[in-house]
Scaffold this active site. Structure first.
Site, PDB file in Angstrom:
ATOM      1  N   GLY A   1      74.102  28.939  24.026  1.00 35.96           N
ATOM      2  CA  GLY A   1      75.470  29.023  23.523  1.00 35.96           C
ATOM      3  C   GLY A   1      76.488  28.160  24.239  1.00 35.96           C
TER       4      GLY A   1
ATOM      5  N   PRO B   1      69.486  26.962  25.951  1.00 34.25           N
ATOM      6  CA  PRO B   1      70.447  26.050  25.320  1.00 34.25           C
ATOM      7  C   PRO B   1      69.824  25.303  24.137  1.00 34.25           C
ATOM      8  CG  PRO B   1      69.620  25.119  27.379  1.00 34.25           C
ATOM      9  CD  PRO B   1      68.995  26.489  27.241  1.00 34.25           C
ATOM     10  N   GLY B   2      70.557  25.184  23.066  1.00 34.47           N
ATOM     11  CA  GLY B   2      70.089  24.426  21.900  1.00 34.47           C
ATOM     12  C   GLY B   2      71.049  23.278  21.642  1.00 34.47           C
TER      13      GLY B   2
ATOM     14  N   ARG C   1      78.036  22.607   8.734  1.00 33.32           N
ATOM     15  CA  ARG C   1      78.836  23.311   9.740  1.00 33.32           C
ATOM     16  C   ARG C   1      80.328  23.318   9.404  1.00 33.32           C
ATOM     17  NH1 ARG C   1      79.487  22.067  14.281  1.00 33.32           N
ATOM     18  NH2 ARG C   1      79.545  24.131  15.233  1.00 33.32           N
TER      19      ARG C   1
ATOM     20  N   TYR D   1      81.531  27.051   9.205  1.00 35.45           N
ATOM     21  CA  TYR D   1      82.237  27.561  10.392  1.00 35.45           C
ATOM     22  C   TYR D   1      83.599  26.899  10.602  1.00 35.45           C
ATOM     23  CZ  TYR D   1      77.244  28.294  11.641  1.00 35.45           C
ATOM     24  OH  TYR D   1      75.910  28.606  11.646  1.00 35.45           O
TER      25      TYR D   1
ATOM     26  N   CYS E   1      79.672  18.853  -5.491  1.00 34.47           N
ATOM     27  CA  CYS E   1      80.597  19.420  -6.463  1.00 34.47           C
ATOM     28  C   CYS E   1      81.368  20.607  -5.897  1.00 34.47           C
ATOM     29  CB  CYS E   1      79.829  19.840  -7.707  1.00 34.47           C
ATOM     30  SG  CYS E   1      78.836  18.503  -8.341  1.00 34.47           S
ATOM     31  N   GLU E   2      81.997  20.450  -4.756  1.00 33.14           N
ATOM     32  CA  GLU E   2      82.797  21.500  -4.129  1.00 33.14           C
ATOM     33  C   GLU E   2      83.968  20.811  -3.460  1.00 33.14           C
ATOM     34  OE1 GLU E   2      81.388  24.826  -3.447  1.00 33.14           O
ATOM     35  OE2 GLU E   2      79.497  24.308  -4.431  1.00 33.14           O
TER      36      GLU E   2
ATOM     37  N   TYR F   1      71.933  21.565  14.512  1.00 37.10           N
ATOM     38  CA  TYR F   1      72.274  22.312  13.298  1.00 37.10           C
ATOM     39  C   TYR F   1      72.740  21.387  12.170  1.00 37.10           C
ATOM     40  CZ  TYR F   1      71.916  25.879  16.849  1.00 37.10           C
ATOM     41  OH  TYR F   1      71.457  26.655  17.887  1.00 37.10           O
TER      42      TYR F   1
HETATM   43  C1  LIG Z   1      68.527  33.785  20.538  1.00 36.18           C
HETATM   44  C2  LIG Z   1      69.185  32.468  20.586  1.00 36.18           C
HETATM   45  N1  LIG Z   1      69.038  31.710  21.683  1.00 36.18           N
HETATM   46  C3  LIG Z   1      69.614  30.488  21.770  1.00 36.18           C
HETATM   47  C4  LIG Z   1      70.384  29.984  20.749  1.00 36.18           C
HETATM   48  C5  LIG Z   1      70.974  28.621  20.888  1.00 36.18           C
HETATM   49  O1  LIG Z   1      72.344  28.601  20.830  1.00 36.18           O
HETATM   50  P1  LIG Z   1      73.096  27.225  21.106  1.00 36.18           P
HETATM   51  O2  LIG Z   1      72.481  26.214  20.217  1.00 36.18           O
HETATM   52  O3  LIG Z   1      74.504  27.473  20.776  1.00 36.18           O
HETATM   53  O4  LIG Z   1      72.864  26.897  22.554  1.00 36.18           O
HETATM   54  C6  LIG Z   1      70.576  30.751  19.584  1.00 36.18           C
HETATM   55  C7  LIG Z   1      71.387  30.242  18.478  1.00 36.18           C
HETATM   56  O5  LIG Z   1      71.521  30.783  17.435  1.00 36.18           O
HETATM   57  C8  LIG Z   1      69.952  32.025  19.506  1.00 36.18           C
HETATM   58  O6  LIG Z   1      70.074  32.781  18.418  1.00 36.18           O
END
Ligand SMILES: Cc1ncc(COP(=O)(O)O)c(C=O)c1O
Length: 447
Positions: free
Chosen positions: A256, A299-300, A342, A346, A373-374, A403
């Site tokens: 996150g 982290p993603g 996104r 969001y 079409c939006e 994402y």
């Molecule tokens: C369980 C879990 N871990 C990690 C992440 C990764 O979050 P981020 O990409 O914001 O670091 C998510 C995102 O949905 C998640 O659901």
């Protein structure tokens, strides 16, 4: 109008005004692979993975504690990405059977994979046990019962973390906050469900209870939110030790970490996050006693997001008068909400720049829109682009590495873009563009 701080580290603008990334000119990329095109700066993505690994290892290592970094593959996954993450000594979190198979295909050892999901199917649980994933993060009492039964039937024991809802409400948007009470994920700490789940897992013959997991949300800038969450998790671990007599070996504090999407945006760096979280865990261990757990984070977006950009070709440019005076330049590109969900989902903010040339025209208040079409089909809500932005220009939108492709759709039967990785002057296809044949193959034509 270069917005350099938002682009990945190898992006430069050449003397003729065109951007290059990973040593490859964007005009060449667009010519070779077409547009829209997701471009991943391999050096940047791997450096971000390494920065999380090194910062957390150093900060927690000072206390003699171990940390594993799980790349949250939902942000962006291809088998090559799994290979990069393995090479950077990361583990991987997957959230479905499909992500699990892609991670395995990329050579990520099953023992380094954690399986998530609030509603895993029997088949997904069975497959995870069959390949021997390192951990399954259980999200409900139903899942605990189901997993226990499947594991016993298979004559094995499932390694489990319990997903805890800590009550910490954080995240860039309501739909990406995941640890307040009134949402679908996890088991509540406050209501006692998390504790009860731990006891159930501890007692279950088919489950090896390894620890607890939480993920408070996404795009979080507040270190205090992570610290509060860590304290609550350590408190739960201490309570379990006090009542059951077991020090849970593992604590996963989720992902996150916020990234910068626009020049005025902010980020939570791996260095700051590591130092702040190590401090919070140290304080909590000091307060509640017991041993240090083996920690992990997930982290993603902070690994994949800033490393990616989307290249679009400009089609139509229109000007409309605004009620409050002045005008807005609508720049329509050849993609939109089908490759970047996104903004509409969001209200995410992005920036953009003309990537194929420099312009000395006056900046114009602009909105980058797609071809769908939006009227909500917006890529960048507000950005200054040159007044002479025109059909044929290439537009680059930075920070789209997470994402983006993974949430892409075929809305309006568009073909989802390719993903190409660039490094040291070379470009390599990671994901090919959809073809019309793909569309036709999904369509079961009547005789
Ligand atoms: C369980 C879990 N871990 C990690 C992440 C990764 O979050 P981020 O990409 O914001 O670091 C998510 C995102 O949905 C998640 O659901």
């Amino acid at each position: 109008m270069m917005t350099a701080a938002v682009f990945s580290r190898t992006v430069t603008r050449g003397e003729d005004g065109a951007l290059s990334v990973g040593g490859v000119d964007v005009r060449e990329l667009a010519g070779r692979f077409g547009t829209p095109l997701y471009v991943v700066d391999e050096e940047d993505m791997r450096a971000r993975a390494a920065a999380f690994r090194d910062s957390f290892t150093t900060a927690f290592g000072r206390h003699g504690a171990k940390v594993d970094v799980y790349y949250a593959s939902k942000a962006f996954l291809s088998s090559k990405v799994a290979r990069w993450m393995r090479a950077e000594d990361l583990c991987m979190d997957v959230a479905s059977g499909g992500e699990l198979e892609l991670a395995l295909r990329g050579g990520m050892p099953a023992s380094h994979i954690g399986l998530h999901g609030n509603n895993k199917s029997d088949a997904e649980l069975r497959r995870a046990l069959e390949v021997g994933v390192g951990r399954i993060i259980v999200d409900s009492f139903t899942e605990i019962e189901t997993l226990d039964a499947i594991a016993r039937e298979m004559g094995t024991v499932a390694p489990v973390l319990v997903r805890v809802t800590t009550g910490v409400h954080a995240g860039g948007h309501e739909y990406i906050a995941t640890s307040h009470e009134d949402q679908k994920f996890g088991l509540s700490l406050a209501a006692g469900a998390a504790f009860e789940a731990l006891v159930e897992c501890h007692d279950a013959e088919g489950i090896d209870l390894r620890g607890i997991h939480t993920h408070i949300g996404s795009q979080i800038l507040s270190l205090a939110a992570f610290q509060e969450s860590a304290e609550r998790m350590l408190g739960l671990r201490a309570a379990f030790r006090a009542e059951v007599g077991v020090d849970l070996p593992e604590v996963d504090l989720g992902g996150g970490y916020a990234i910068r999407y626009t020049p005025h945006g902010e980020e939570l760096t791996p260095q700051d996050a590591a130092a702040g979280m190590a401090e919070a865990v140290a304080a909590a261990v000091e307060k509640v006693g017991g041993s240090w757990p083996h920690l992990s984070i997930e982290p993603g977006r902070a690994i994949a997001g800033p490393a990616g950009m989307t290249l679009y070709r400009v089609g139509v440019v229109k000007r409309v008068d605004l009620d409050e005076g002045g005008e807005r330049q609508y720049v329509a590109v050849d993609g939109g909400m089908s490759d970047n969900m996104r903004t509409i989902t969001y209200e995410a903010e992005y920036t953009a720049t003309v990537a194929s040339r420099l312009s000395d025209a006056e900046p114009a208040l602009s909105r980058v829109v797609g071809k769908h079409c939006e009227s909500g089909d917006i890529v960048v809500r507000d950005v200054d682009l040159p007044h002479d932005t025109a059909r044929g220009d290439l537009l680059a939108v930075p920070a789209t590495g997470a994402y983006g492709r993974v949430m892409a759709s075929n809305y309006n039967s568009v073909l989802r873009p390719a993903v190409v990785a660039v490094r040291d002057g070379e470009a390599e296809l990671l994901v090919r563009r959809d073809t019309l044949e793909d569309l036709f193959s999904w369509d079961v034509a009547p005789d």
